[in-house]
Scaffold this motif. Structure first.
Motif, mmCIF file in Angstrom:
data_model
loop_
_atom_site.group_PDB
_atom_site.id
_atom_site.type_symbol
_atom_site.label_atom_id
_atom_site.label_comp_id
_atom_site.label_asym_id
_atom_site.label_seq_id
_atom_site.Cartn_x
_atom_site.Cartn_y
_atom_site.Cartn_z
ATOM 1 N N MET A 1 -8.041 12.459 0.119
ATOM 2 C CA MET A 1 -7.399 10.954 -0.143
ATOM 3 C C MET A 1 -8.655 10.340 -0.122
ATOM 4 N N LYS A 2 -9.846 9.557 -1.081
ATOM 5 C CA LYS A 2 -10.395 9.234 -1.329
ATOM 6 C C LYS A 2 -10.785 7.861 -1.435
ATOM 7 N N HIS A 3 -9.707 6.853 -1.991
ATOM 8 C CA HIS A 3 -8.831 5.698 -2.186
ATOM 9 C C HIS A 3 -7.523 5.869 -1.357
ATOM 10 N N PHE A 4 -6.555 4.468 -1.667
ATOM 11 C CA PHE A 4 -5.384 4.499 -0.997
ATOM 12 C C PHE A 4 -4.799 3.046 -2.218
ATOM 13 N N ILE A 5 -4.641 4.161 -3.675
ATOM 14 C CA ILE A 5 -4.555 3.366 -4.198
ATOM 15 C C ILE A 5 -2.292 3.513 -5.304
ATOM 16 N N SER A 6 -2.241 4.312 -5.347
ATOM 17 C CA SER A 6 -1.209 4.499 -6.380
ATOM 18 C C SER A 6 0.431 5.605 -5.186
ATOM 19 N N VAL A 7 1.212 4.977 -4.790
ATOM 20 C CA VAL A 7 1.984 5.876 -3.986
ATOM 21 C C VAL A 7 2.090 7.375 -4.452
ATOM 22 N N ASN A 8 1.533 7.399 -6.253
ATOM 23 C CA ASN A 8 1.652 8.617 -7.161
ATOM 24 C C ASN A 8 0.813 9.511 -6.881
ATOM 25 N N ASP A 9 -0.750 9.104 -5.962
ATOM 26 C CA ASP A 9 -1.728 10.194 -5.255
ATOM 27 C C ASP A 9 -0.948 10.538 -4.807
ATOM 28 N N LEU A 10 -0.064 10.482 -3.586
ATOM 29 C CA LEU A 10 0.091 10.695 -2.089
ATOM 30 C C LEU A 10 1.048 12.084 -2.456
ATOM 31 N N GLN A 11 0.415 13.317 -1.719
ATOM 32 C CA GLN A 11 1.519 14.316 -1.535
ATOM 33 C C GLN A 11 2.087 14.192 -0.490
ATOM 34 N N THR A 12 3.497 14.639 -1.345
ATOM 35 C CA THR A 12 4.622 14.434 0.263
ATOM 36 C C THR A 12 4.320 14.727 1.420
ATOM 37 N N THR A 13 3.405 15.466 1.669
ATOM 38 C CA THR A 13 2.184 16.055 2.829
ATOM 39 C C THR A 13 1.249 14.968 3.954
ATOM 40 N N ASP A 14 0.780 14.379 2.647
ATOM 41 C CA ASP A 14 0.651 12.553 2.512
ATOM 42 C C ASP A 14 1.377 11.960 2.940
ATOM 43 N N VAL A 117 -11.344 2.073 -0.909
ATOM 44 C CA VAL A 117 -10.369 0.907 -1.202
ATOM 45 C C VAL A 117 -8.758 1.791 -0.974
ATOM 46 N N ILE A 118 -8.763 -0.183 -0.497
ATOM 47 C CA ILE A 118 -6.715 0.638 0.187
ATOM 48 C C ILE A 118 -6.225 -1.249 -0.857
ATOM 49 N N ASN A 119 -5.325 -0.107 -1.856
ATOM 50 C CA ASN A 119 -4.031 -1.630 -2.711
ATOM 51 C C ASN A 119 -3.246 -1.868 -1.316
ATOM 52 N N ALA A 120 -3.697 -3.144 -1.792
ATOM 53 C CA ALA A 120 -2.503 -4.393 -0.765
ATOM 54 C C ALA A 120 -2.031 -5.332 -2.101
ATOM 55 N N GLY A 121 -1.788 -4.242 -3.475
ATOM 56 C CA GLY A 121 -0.709 -5.076 -4.371
ATOM 57 C C GLY A 121 -1.596 -5.106 -5.400
ATOM 58 N N ALA A 122 -1.216 -4.868 -6.537
ATOM 59 C CA ALA A 122 -1.708 -5.009 -7.644
ATOM 60 C C ALA A 122 -1.193 -5.474 -8.594
ATOM 61 N N GLY A 123 -1.088 -6.697 -9.132
ATOM 62 C CA GLY A 123 -0.224 -7.614 -9.815
ATOM 63 C C GLY A 123 1.759 -7.089 -9.855
ATOM 64 N N PRO A 128 1.368 -0.569 -2.324
ATOM 65 C CA PRO A 128 1.936 1.210 -1.929
ATOM 66 C C PRO A 128 2.137 0.976 -0.187
ATOM 67 N N THR A 129 1.009 0.432 0.764
ATOM 68 C CA THR A 129 1.431 -0.034 1.159
ATOM 69 C C THR A 129 2.689 -0.291 2.240
ATOM 70 N N ARG A 160 6.445 -4.949 -7.562
ATOM 71 C CA ARG A 160 5.440 -3.762 -7.321
ATOM 72 C C ARG A 160 6.232 -3.514 -6.932
ATOM 73 N N VAL A 161 6.897 -4.308 -5.382
ATOM 74 C CA VAL A 161 7.183 -2.815 -3.859
ATOM 75 C C VAL A 161 8.494 -1.727 -4.796
ATOM 76 N N ALA A 162 9.754 -2.708 -5.774
ATOM 77 C CA ALA A 162 10.753 -2.235 -6.920
ATOM 78 C C ALA A 162 9.767 -0.629 -7.139
ATOM 79 N N ARG A 163 8.764 -0.489 -8.187
ATOM 80 C CA ARG A 163 8.056 0.370 -8.584
ATOM 81 C C ARG A 163 7.223 1.349 -7.596
ATOM 82 N N SER A 164 6.824 0.558 -6.274
ATOM 83 C CA SER A 164 6.157 1.618 -5.686
ATOM 84 C C SER A 164 7.804 3.080 -4.523
#
Ligand code: CP
Length: 309
Positions: A1-14, A117-123, A128-129, A160-164
């Motif tokens: 996990m280099k950045h924390f950008i999208s829930v789609n990048d996370l494995q279930t274990t993450d 980079v941590i995504n604290a909200g993208a449009g 994701p946090t 964006r909350v609904a999507r994540s």
């Protein structure tokens, strides 16, 4: 996990590791790293909870928070977001936290940055946090996600909350439903819509969203909206005894939720905010671990604690 950008990048274990780490911080509170680390918080949209809980999380971890105000920064002289982020990297920031109204800012800047980079909200695309702290609150309550009926109700189209949340909760085994006024539905998202009257009867979790007025000019008459699509006092009485209410906040009292319900017994709204600090501590720690910048002794201590459970 280099950045924390999208829930789609996370494995279930993450996801499970972050929830476990957050729980650890509830019990053991803080970690001080050996080396002085810096975090820059670049917020281009208003925020109370996310920005302040990132600052509290950073300070509990012994990380110095660098505050930034876009209005008085060199972005007023035309500097781009990428060049601003690169500047913080150059002057010694170890981590960047960014919120910006543009949906695709992570895709535009992250690949050429050498610090996390941590995504604290993208449009209206991702938060994701917020998603992780919502999952943490649900997990605390039920101890699992499997087959929980989770209703996400409100301005789905601009949220964006609904999507994540919808994607991640479904991935974790929950049944996710949307509830929205026709003008706030997003039919490109593949989730069933149900009415608010149907929703209160079946939900284990009622996650309410405010109308995102800053992203559109679709007016909703407050009184009509509350009666037709809000969690009214009458509807709350029809919820299961064990069902809980979540809201990412800020809240518009008397619109999506009756004011009296915000601190009612089944509300976990302020607990979500407390969990936000723990989850952000967990995410920062995970990213720093990836870069070898955390206190290795802490991870070893934690392994021992987890193994002993
Ligand atoms: N939930 C949330 O993102 O709140 P803020 O906009 O206050 O950060």
């Amino acid at each position: 996990m280099k950045h924390f950008i999208s829930v789609n990048d996370l494995q279930t274990t993450d996801v499970l590791d972050i929830l476990d780490l957050a729980e650890h911080y509830r019990k053991y509170d803080h970690l001080k790293t050996q080396k002085q680390l810096f975090a820059a918080n670049l917020f281009f949209e208003p925020s109370t909870r996310t920005k302040m809980s990132f600052i509290v999380a950073q300070r509990k971890l012994g990380i110095e928070s660098l505050d930034f105000h876009s209005e008085t920064s060199s972005m007023k002289k035309g500097e781009s977001l990428y060049d601003t982020a690169k500047t913080f990297e150059a002057i010694g920031s170890d981590i960047l936290v960014i919120r910006h109204e543009f949906d695709d800012w992570p895709e535009e800047i992250c690949s050429s940055l050498n610090i996390p980079v941590i995504n604290a909200g993208a449009g209206k695309k991702e938060h994701p946090t917020q998603c992780m702290l919502d999952l943490h609150t649900i997990y605390q309550e039920f101890g699992h996600f499997n087959k929980l009926n989770i209703v996400i109700a409100g301005d789905i189209k601009h949220s964006r909350v609904a999507r994540s949340n919808a994607q991640t909760l479904r991935r974790m085994g929950a049944n996710v439903y949307f509830c929205a006024a026709p003008t706030f539905m997003d039919k490109t998202l593949d989730f069933p819509y149900i009415s608010m009257d149907e929703a209160v009867g079946i939900c284990d979790v009622m996650m309410l969203l405010r109308i995102q007025h800053e992203r559109h000019d679709q007016f909703a008459s407050v009184e009509n909206y509350h009666q037709a699509f809000g969690l009214t006092l009458d509807r709350e009485k029809r919820m299961k005894k064990s069902a809980i209410i979540l809201h990412p906040a800020p809240i518009n009292r008397g619109v999506e939720i009756a004011s009296e319900l915000i601190e009612c017994e089944r509300s976990r709204i302020f607990q979500q905010m407390s969990n936000g600090v723990l989850i952000r501590m967990a995410i920062i720690t995970k990213l720093l671990k990836e870069r070898g910048l955390n206190d290795e002794n802490f991870i070893e201590k934690r392994k021992t604690v987890v193994a002993a459970r």
